[in-house]
Design an enzyme around this catalytic site. Structure first.
Site, PDB file in Angstrom:
ATOM      1  N   LYS A  22      48.247  49.026  49.142  1.00  0.00           N
ATOM      2  CA  LYS A  22      49.432  48.622  49.926  1.00  0.00           C
ATOM      3  C   LYS A  22      50.019  49.823  50.669  1.00  0.00           C
ATOM      4  CE  LYS A  22      53.812  48.267  47.949  1.00  0.00           C
ATOM      5  NZ  LYS A  22      54.706  49.188  48.598  1.00  0.00           N
ATOM      6  N   ASN A  23      50.202  50.929  49.963  1.00  0.00           N
ATOM      7  CA  ASN A  23      50.913  52.057  50.577  1.00  0.00           C
ATOM      8  C   ASN A  23      50.053  52.829  51.574  1.00  0.00           C
ATOM      9  OD1 ASN A  23      53.122  51.309  49.157  1.00  0.00           O
ATOM     10  ND2 ASN A  23      53.044  52.980  47.669  1.00  0.00           N
ATOM     11  N   CYS A 117      68.141  49.785  48.408  1.00  0.00           N
ATOM     12  CA  CYS A 117      67.408  48.712  47.735  1.00  0.00           C
ATOM     13  C   CYS A 117      67.503  48.917  46.231  1.00  0.00           C
ATOM     14  CB  CYS A 117      65.965  48.623  48.215  1.00  0.00           C
ATOM     15  SG  CYS A 117      64.880  49.832  47.504  1.00  0.00           S
ATOM     16  N   ARG A 122      67.717  55.347  49.346  1.00  0.00           N
ATOM     17  CA  ARG A 122      66.571  55.543  50.225  1.00  0.00           C
ATOM     18  C   ARG A 122      66.931  55.839  51.688  1.00  0.00           C
ATOM     19  NH1 ARG A 122      61.823  51.438  48.378  1.00  0.00           N
ATOM     20  NH2 ARG A 122      60.557  53.070  49.282  1.00  0.00           N
ATOM     21  N   PRO A 123      67.617  56.930  51.930  1.00  0.00           N
ATOM     22  CA  PRO A 123      67.932  57.285  53.320  1.00  0.00           C
ATOM     23  C   PRO A 123      66.673  57.676  54.102  1.00  0.00           C
ATOM     24  CG  PRO A 123      68.539  59.069  51.843  1.00  0.00           C
ATOM     25  CD  PRO A 123      68.083  57.939  50.969  1.00  0.00           C
ATOM     26  N   ILE A 124      66.790  57.761  55.450  1.00  0.00           N
ATOM     27  CA  ILE A 124      65.631  58.169  56.258  1.00  0.00           C
ATOM     28  C   ILE A 124      65.983  59.382  57.124  1.00  0.00           C
ATOM     29  CG2 ILE A 124      64.443  55.933  56.265  1.00  0.00           C
ATOM     30  CD1 ILE A 124      65.572  55.617  59.154  1.00  0.00           C
ATOM     31  N   ASP A 125      66.916  60.192  56.622  1.00  0.00           N
ATOM     32  CA  ASP A 125      67.374  61.356  57.395  1.00  0.00           C
ATOM     33  C   ASP A 125      66.233  62.324  57.730  1.00  0.00           C
ATOM     34  OD1 ASP A 125      67.719  61.554  54.428  1.00  0.00           O
ATOM     35  OD2 ASP A 125      67.948  63.675  54.918  1.00  0.00           O
ATOM     36  N   ASP A 306      55.764  55.096  40.999  1.00  0.00           N
ATOM     37  CA  ASP A 306      55.337  53.694  41.047  1.00  0.00           C
ATOM     38  C   ASP A 306      54.594  53.260  39.778  1.00  0.00           C
ATOM     39  OD1 ASP A 306      56.473  53.689  43.533  1.00  0.00           O
ATOM     40  OD2 ASP A 306      54.596  53.592  44.659  1.00  0.00           O
ATOM     41  N   VAL A 328      62.262  61.036  41.405  1.00  0.00           N
ATOM     42  CA  VAL A 328      61.995  60.675  42.809  1.00  0.00           C
ATOM     43  C   VAL A 328      63.070  59.724  43.358  1.00  0.00           C
ATOM     44  CG1 VAL A 328      60.323  59.638  44.395  1.00  0.00           C
ATOM     45  CG2 VAL A 328      59.528  61.072  42.499  1.00  0.00           C
ATOM     46  N   ARG A 398      54.768  41.334  46.728  1.00  0.00           N
ATOM     47  CA  ARG A 398      54.755  42.430  47.696  1.00  0.00           C
ATOM     48  C   ARG A 398      53.626  43.409  47.378  1.00  0.00           C
ATOM     49  NH1 ARG A 398      59.151  46.183  47.686  1.00  0.00           N
ATOM     50  NH2 ARG A 398      57.784  47.014  49.267  1.00  0.00           N
TER      51      ARG A 398
END
Ligand SMILES: CC(=O)N[C@H]1[C@@H](OP(=O)(O)OP(=O)(O)OC[C@H]2O[C@@H](n3ccc(=O)[nH]c3=O)[C@H](O)[C@@H]2O)O[C@H](CO)[C@@H](O)[C@@H]1O
Ligand SMILES: C=C(OP(=O)(O)O)C(=O)O
Length: 435
Positions: A22-23, A117, A122-125, A306, A328, A398
């Protein structure tokens, strides 16, 4: 409501085959947008809800996408739109991975803000910092992130504050079509990063160093569709390794790549699990007695976050006290309360969980809080006394293809049913009356 119903007590035997990762497939599909010429053919694609979601995102952007027989074919040669709306990003945060490709290809991208979530904020900076360093103007407002560049992106030297998987991928994709050289430092080293780099290079990009801490990308003027096989899913493989170990079974996990999961193999061996590398996969034999160990999740090649909840399930069967520290994600212990419903002796202390193994695990109605929690609760159900019912299966879908069928083929007593609430209440009432 759909549920998985597991009756504990069966050892698992046989062979199970791992799907494509998936990843790995999600960023690879996002990368197909970089090809202004020719079709991309992506093989070994798992039939996961996340794959259907990213395909929809691409179609919305005006790419043509066909998904049949585990193969995705993308034609992104037409003019692309700029925008990935909230309805997709909400379903799957990885939708944000189209941003790098769109920005490189169109000079503009508008993607809904992913938000938090179940496992953290889970920022995307770090993604945005990379785009800005390459000359993009980034604006956040009205629930969207907008990035725009005058002309082409420019190669830059970018240091990530944390080796973020998504930021490494997004910036890597953006840099492929930039003018000049990009040097990305302190990057993620996951096998999925290497798979993406291999695909980008087949498309005509010039990416070196994937799998190490520094990636160097020489920008090219144009990229083409390419043919690519996705690597096997190391987290699905690891989940079946735990299934074999927890039930004291003997299972060959076909397609599992030992080098991708060496930290997991080391920890399971420390617990007393017997593991052999075979020609076509990994064989796992569960011993009668498991030892407690401590685990700390880390970026690759450290222990994968995970696999944290599945290992928690396994440690519940080990003699002694174990500690799991999650470094993490700041909030990836939602499943702990569900384990407690199954009589686990477990508590959260800050970013760690302390658990005492060998409590008498009992079947219960539990709810999956994220996709790995879903798998972990099902694994616990395999060894709990009585019946475990796991709900919120949208999370499971998912990340796992036909999970219950694969476990059933190994001998688990498991089924997936549509059960309405009323039937469930009546059944329990009757069984309570008989108790
Ligand atoms: C689709 C996919 O591949 N998902 C994987 C990917 O997620 P994802 O790419 O989202 O994970 P990241 O490596 O980016 O995130 C790791 C940590 O860094 C933080 N962070 C990240 C980016 C950023 O700009 N700023 C920031 O602070 C996150 O909040 C998190 O705490 O890697 C995770 C870590 O191995 C895995 O659990 C996910 O399964
Ligand atoms: C956290 C995970 O995925 P995602 O980043 O897609 O939410 C996962 O695969 O366990």
């Amino acid at each position: 409501m759909e549920k998985i119903i597991v009756r504990g007590g069966k050892r698992l035997y046989g062979t199970v085959k791992v799907e494509g990762a998936k990843n790995a497939v999600l960023p690879v599909i996002a990368a197909t947008l970089l090809a202004s010429d020719g079709k991309s053919v992506i093989r070994d694609v798992p039939t996961l809800s996340d794959v259907y979601t990213i395909n929809e995102v691409l179609r919305n952007l005006n790419a043509q996408v066909v998904f049949e027989n585990n193969t995705v074919v993308v034609d992104a040669s037409r003019e692309l739109k700029d925008e990935a709306p909230f309805e997709y990003v909400r379903k799957m945060r990885a939708s944000v991975l189209v941003m790098g490709s769109l920005l490189a290809r169109n000079g503009r991208a508008r993607v809904a803000l992913p938000g938090g979530c179940a496992i953290g904020s889970r920022p995307i900076d770090q993604h945005l910092k990379g785009f800005e360093a390459m000359g993009a103007h980034v604006k956040v407002g009205n629930g969207f992130i907008e990035a725009e560049v005058n002309g082409r992106l420019k190669g830059a030297k970018i240091y990530l504050d944390f080796p973020s998987v998504g930021a490494t991928e997004n910036i890597m994709m953006a840099a492929t079509l930039a003018q000049g050289t990009t040097i990305l430092e302190n990057v993620a080293k996951e096998p999925e990063i290497v798979d993406l780099a291999n695909f980008l290079n087949k498309m005509g990009a010039n990416v070196r160093g994937a799998g190490t801490g520094t990636i160097r990308i020489e920008g090219v003027d144009v990229m083409f569709g390419a043919d690519h096989n996705i690597i096997p899913d190391r987290i699905e493989a690891g989940t079946f390794m735990v299934a074999a170990a927890i039930t004291g079974g003997n299972v060959l996990i076909k397609g599992a790549v030992p080098e991708h999961i060496s930290s997991l193999i080391a920890k399971m061996e420390e617990m007393g699990v017997i593991i052999f590398e075979e020609e076509d996969g990994i064989r796992v034999i569960g011993p009668d007695h498991l030892r407690a160990v401590d685990i700390k999740t880390m970026p690759h090649p450290g222990f994968p976050t995970d696999m944290q909840s599945q290992m928690m399930a396994l440690l519940l069967r080990a003699e002694g006290t174990s500690m799991i520290t999650e470094t993490v994600f700041e909030n990836r212990f939602m499943h702990v309360e569900e384990f407690r419903r199954m009589n686990a002796d477990i508590k959260i202390e800050g970013r760690s969980v302390i658990l005492n193994g060998l409590s008498n695990l009992q079947g219960a109605e539990v709810s999956a809080t994220d996709l790995r929690a879903a798998a972990a609760l099902i694994l616990t159900g395999l060894v709990a006394d009585g019946i475990t019912r796991v709900t919120e299966l949208k999370h499971l879908d998912r990340g796992y293809v036909r999970f219950h069928e694969k476990l059933a083929s190994l001998g688990a007593d498991i089924e997936r049913v549509k059960e309405d609430v009323e039937t469930f209440v009546i059944e329990n009432y009757v069984s309570d009356m008989n108790a």
